[in-house]
Design a protein around this motif. Structure first.
Motif, PDB file in Angstrom:
ATOM      1  N   ALA A 108      47.541  48.246 -31.846  1.00 64.13           N
ATOM      2  CA  ALA A 108      48.184  49.834 -32.409  1.00 64.13           C
ATOM      3  C   ALA A 108      49.381  50.452 -31.784  1.00 64.13           C
ATOM      4  CB  ALA A 108      47.095  50.812 -32.736  1.00 64.13           C
ATOM      5  N   ASP A 109      49.250  50.163 -30.500  1.00 65.01           N
ATOM      6  CA  ASP A 109      50.356  50.632 -29.743  1.00 65.01           C
ATOM      7  C   ASP A 109      51.711  50.255 -30.134  1.00 65.01           C
ATOM      8  OD1 ASP A 109      50.237  52.799 -28.237  1.00 65.01           O
ATOM      9  OD2 ASP A 109      50.243  51.740 -26.076  1.00 65.01           O
ATOM     10  N   PHE A 110      51.846  48.747 -30.602  1.00 57.78           N
ATOM     11  CA  PHE A 110      52.933  48.089 -31.138  1.00 57.78           C
ATOM     12  C   PHE A 110      53.445  48.813 -32.592  1.00 57.78           C
ATOM     13  CE2 PHE A 110      51.578  44.904 -28.091  1.00 57.78           C
ATOM     14  CZ  PHE A 110      52.597  44.792 -27.245  1.00 57.78           C
ATOM     15  N   ALA A 111      52.363  49.457 -33.279  1.00 59.13           N
ATOM     16  CA  ALA A 111      52.884  49.960 -34.457  1.00 59.13           C
ATOM     17  C   ALA A 111      52.992  51.531 -34.469  1.00 59.13           C
ATOM     18  CB  ALA A 111      51.562  49.536 -35.322  1.00 59.13           C
ATOM     19  N   LYS A 112      53.356  52.063 -33.385  1.00 55.17           N
ATOM     20  CA  LYS A 112      53.624  53.372 -33.468  1.00 55.17           C
ATOM     21  C   LYS A 112      54.956  53.972 -34.336  1.00 55.17           C
ATOM     22  CE  LYS A 112      51.525  54.934 -28.890  1.00 55.17           C
ATOM     23  NZ  LYS A 112      51.824  55.464 -27.740  1.00 55.17           N
ATOM     24  N   ALA A 113      55.694  53.138 -34.544  1.00 56.42           N
ATOM     25  CA  ALA A 113      56.983  53.447 -35.228  1.00 56.42           C
ATOM     26  C   ALA A 113      56.750  53.358 -36.456  1.00 56.42           C
ATOM     27  CB  ALA A 113      58.363  52.443 -34.667  1.00 56.42           C
ATOM     28  N   GLY A 114      55.733  52.752 -37.485  1.00 63.43           N
ATOM     29  CA  GLY A 114      55.404  52.726 -38.574  1.00 63.43           C
ATOM     30  C   GLY A 114      54.517  51.444 -38.857  1.00 63.43           C
ATOM     31  N   PRO A 115      54.257  51.466 -40.034  1.00 64.34           N
ATOM     32  CA  PRO A 115      53.290  50.387 -40.572  1.00 64.34           C
ATOM     33  C   PRO A 115      53.672  48.942 -40.386  1.00 64.34           C
ATOM     34  CG  PRO A 115      53.944  51.493 -42.388  1.00 64.34           C
ATOM     35  CD  PRO A 115      54.631  52.135 -41.108  1.00 64.34           C
ATOM     36  N   VAL A 116      52.939  48.117 -39.868  1.00 62.13           N
ATOM     37  CA  VAL A 116      53.374  46.843 -39.694  1.00 62.13           C
ATOM     38  C   VAL A 116      52.326  45.752 -40.409  1.00 62.13           C
ATOM     39  CG1 VAL A 116      54.390  47.299 -37.305  1.00 62.13           C
ATOM     40  CG2 VAL A 116      52.061  46.446 -37.588  1.00 62.13           C
ATOM     41  N   ASP A 117      52.788  44.790 -40.589  1.00 61.03           N
ATOM     42  CA  ASP A 117      51.772  43.653 -40.844  1.00 61.03           C
ATOM     43  C   ASP A 117      51.197  43.069 -39.643  1.00 61.03           C
ATOM     44  OD1 ASP A 117      53.042  43.126 -43.684  1.00 61.03           O
ATOM     45  OD2 ASP A 117      54.622  42.307 -42.598  1.00 61.03           O
ATOM     46  N   VAL A 118      49.711  42.859 -39.981  1.00 65.23           N
ATOM     47  CA  VAL A 118      48.799  42.441 -38.737  1.00 65.23           C
ATOM     48  C   VAL A 118      48.193  41.256 -39.077  1.00 65.23           C
ATOM     49  CG1 VAL A 118      47.183  43.103 -37.317  1.00 65.23           C
ATOM     50  CG2 VAL A 118      48.467  44.823 -38.130  1.00 65.23           C
ATOM     51  N   TRP A 120      43.307  52.919 -37.241  1.00 66.81           N
ATOM     52  CA  TRP A 120      44.535  53.289 -37.608  1.00 66.81           C
ATOM     53  C   TRP A 120      45.136  52.599 -38.873  1.00 66.81           C
ATOM     54  CZ3 TRP A 120      43.410  51.635 -32.623  1.00 66.81           C
ATOM     55  CH2 TRP A 120      43.405  52.425 -31.631  1.00 66.81           C
ATOM     56  N   PRO A 121      44.569  53.120 -40.079  1.00 70.10           N
ATOM     57  CA  PRO A 121      44.805  52.532 -41.308  1.00 70.10           C
ATOM     58  C   PRO A 121      46.313  52.865 -41.565  1.00 70.10           C
ATOM     59  CG  PRO A 121      43.532  54.578 -41.655  1.00 70.10           C
ATOM     60  CD  PRO A 121      43.270  54.203 -40.168  1.00 70.10           C
ATOM     61  N   GLU A 122      46.951  54.218 -41.317  1.00 66.56           N
ATOM     62  CA  GLU A 122      48.205  54.363 -41.490  1.00 66.56           C
ATOM     63  C   GLU A 122      49.346  53.499 -40.713  1.00 66.56           C
ATOM     64  OE1 GLU A 122      47.412  56.254 -37.476  1.00 66.56           O
ATOM     65  OE2 GLU A 122      46.065  56.029 -39.646  1.00 66.56           O
ATOM     66  N   ARG A 123      49.034  52.583 -39.762  1.00 62.70           N
ATOM     67  CA  ARG A 123      49.784  51.658 -39.027  1.00 62.70           C
ATOM     68  C   ARG A 123      49.747  50.383 -39.430  1.00 62.70           C
ATOM     69  NH1 ARG A 123      49.329  53.675 -32.702  1.00 62.70           N
ATOM     70  NH2 ARG A 123      49.217  56.056 -33.132  1.00 62.70           N
ATOM     71  N   VAL A 124      49.049  50.006 -40.520  1.00 59.84           N
ATOM     72  CA  VAL A 124      48.754  48.814 -40.898  1.00 59.84           C
ATOM     73  C   VAL A 124      49.203  48.528 -42.485  1.00 59.84           C
ATOM     74  CG1 VAL A 124      47.291  46.728 -41.622  1.00 59.84           C
ATOM     75  CG2 VAL A 124      46.861  48.394 -39.527  1.00 59.84           C
ATOM     76  N   ARG A 125      50.321  47.745 -42.591  1.00 59.90           N
ATOM     77  CA  ARG A 125      50.946  47.746 -43.981  1.00 59.90           C
ATOM     78  C   ARG A 125      50.167  46.659 -44.616  1.00 59.90           C
ATOM     79  NH1 ARG A 125      56.445  47.307 -42.893  1.00 59.90           N
ATOM     80  NH2 ARG A 125      56.085  45.008 -42.153  1.00 59.90           N
ATOM     81  N   THR A 126      49.879  45.189 -43.957  1.00 59.82           N
ATOM     82  CA  THR A 126      49.057  44.251 -44.736  1.00 59.82           C
ATOM     83  C   THR A 126      48.280  43.727 -43.579  1.00 59.82           C
ATOM     84  OG1 THR A 126      50.655  42.608 -44.423  1.00 59.82           O
ATOM     85  CG2 THR A 126      50.609  43.829 -46.359  1.00 59.82           C
TER      86      THR A 126
END
Length: 270
Positions: A79-89, A106-112
């Motif tokens: 999740a720390d790597f997605a602080k700037a916005g949602p990412v694919d995980v 942290w659902p807001e940090r996960v795009r897919t």
């Protein structure tokens, strides 16, 4: 390659690719971030990927019980790597369960979310005890060795079930010793994988996730994997499944091109 505090833990990571979409990758237990090498070759044009070493793995810091519960800690690092916005995980095996835990917290940090062979055994325990009983027979030697504290024999049997097919006897002695030394990390993951200490199977938790999810399994994986993926697909509102024909549990290593074809199709990047 970078090192630093991520999720409050000393973490090593590396980046691959130059694509427009940012992606975090979480590897399986007993491996390290370089295990994604075959996969990133096929995704580098579409994704910019950050892959980190799990706690106690590779060049990340050593793990013990004082560091926190393994799955939650790993999810926090991701999740720390997605602080700037949602990412694919993208996660594989234990890494896939940590990816799911990240999405829950942290659902807001996960795009897919791409879950490759997620070893979330608690799902099968809830849904398919018949398959769980069969699986327990297949891992009886591993469980007995762990009970006896014989981590070397446990590692041999664990890899026979979940490894890449390389015979234990053909490995270098240093590799066998290192793998045996990591069996405590496998044990540390059991409360999350078997007992769902993260509470992800509580009513409504997975059902509330809104991001698209791809569940990937190998056609030659242990039968319990199909039960897990079916159970997750039934709970996740926007999930789809893919089967990699001829692959076992280590599909990202053995069949990287096929796995990536499914990922790119899922992300509509083909």
């Amino acid at each position: 390659m970078p090192r630093g505090q991520k999720g409050g833990f000393a973490t090593y990571w590396t980046q691959f690719g130059q694509g427009p979409r940012h992606t975090v990758m979480i590897h399986c237990a007993l491996a390290q971030s370089s295990v994604w090498g075959g996969v990133v070759q096929h995704l580098s044009g579409a994704l910019t990927m950050t892959a980190f070493d799990l706690p106690g793995h590779g060049r990340s810091g050593a793990w013990d019980a004082t560091c926190g519960e393994m799955q939650a800690l790993t999810a926090g690092i991701a999740a720390d790597f997605a602080k700037a916005g949602p990412v694919d995980v993208i996660g594989h095996s234990f890494g896939a369960t940590a990816a799911l835990r990240m999405a829950v917290i942290w659902p807001e940090r996960v795009r897919t979310l791409v879950l490759i062979e997620p070893v979330f055994f608690a799902v099968a325990i809830r849904d398919r005890l018949d398959i769980v009983k069969v699986h327990r027979v297949s891992e009886a030697d591993y469980l007995a060795a762990m009970e006896q504290g014989d981590h070397r024999t446990a590692a041999k049997h664990f890899l026979a079930l979940w490894g890449n097919g390389q015979p234990w006897e053909t490995m270098e002695e240093a590799q066998r010793t290192a793998l045996a030394g990591k069996m405590a990390l496998i044990k540390a993951a059991e409360p999350a994988l078997n007992d769902d200490v993260g509470g992800m199977l509580a009513p409504g938790v997975l059902e509330m996730l809104r991001m698209p999810v791809l569940l990937v399994e190998g056609s030659k994986s242990p039968p319990i994997m199909g039960a897990i993926c079916a159970g997750l697909a039934a709970r996740l509102p926007h999930a789809e499944r893919a089967v990699i024909v001829g692959a076992g549990h280590m599909a990202p290593l053995s069949h990287p091109a096929q796995v990536c074809t499914e990922i790119l199709r899922f992300m509509r990047l083909t």
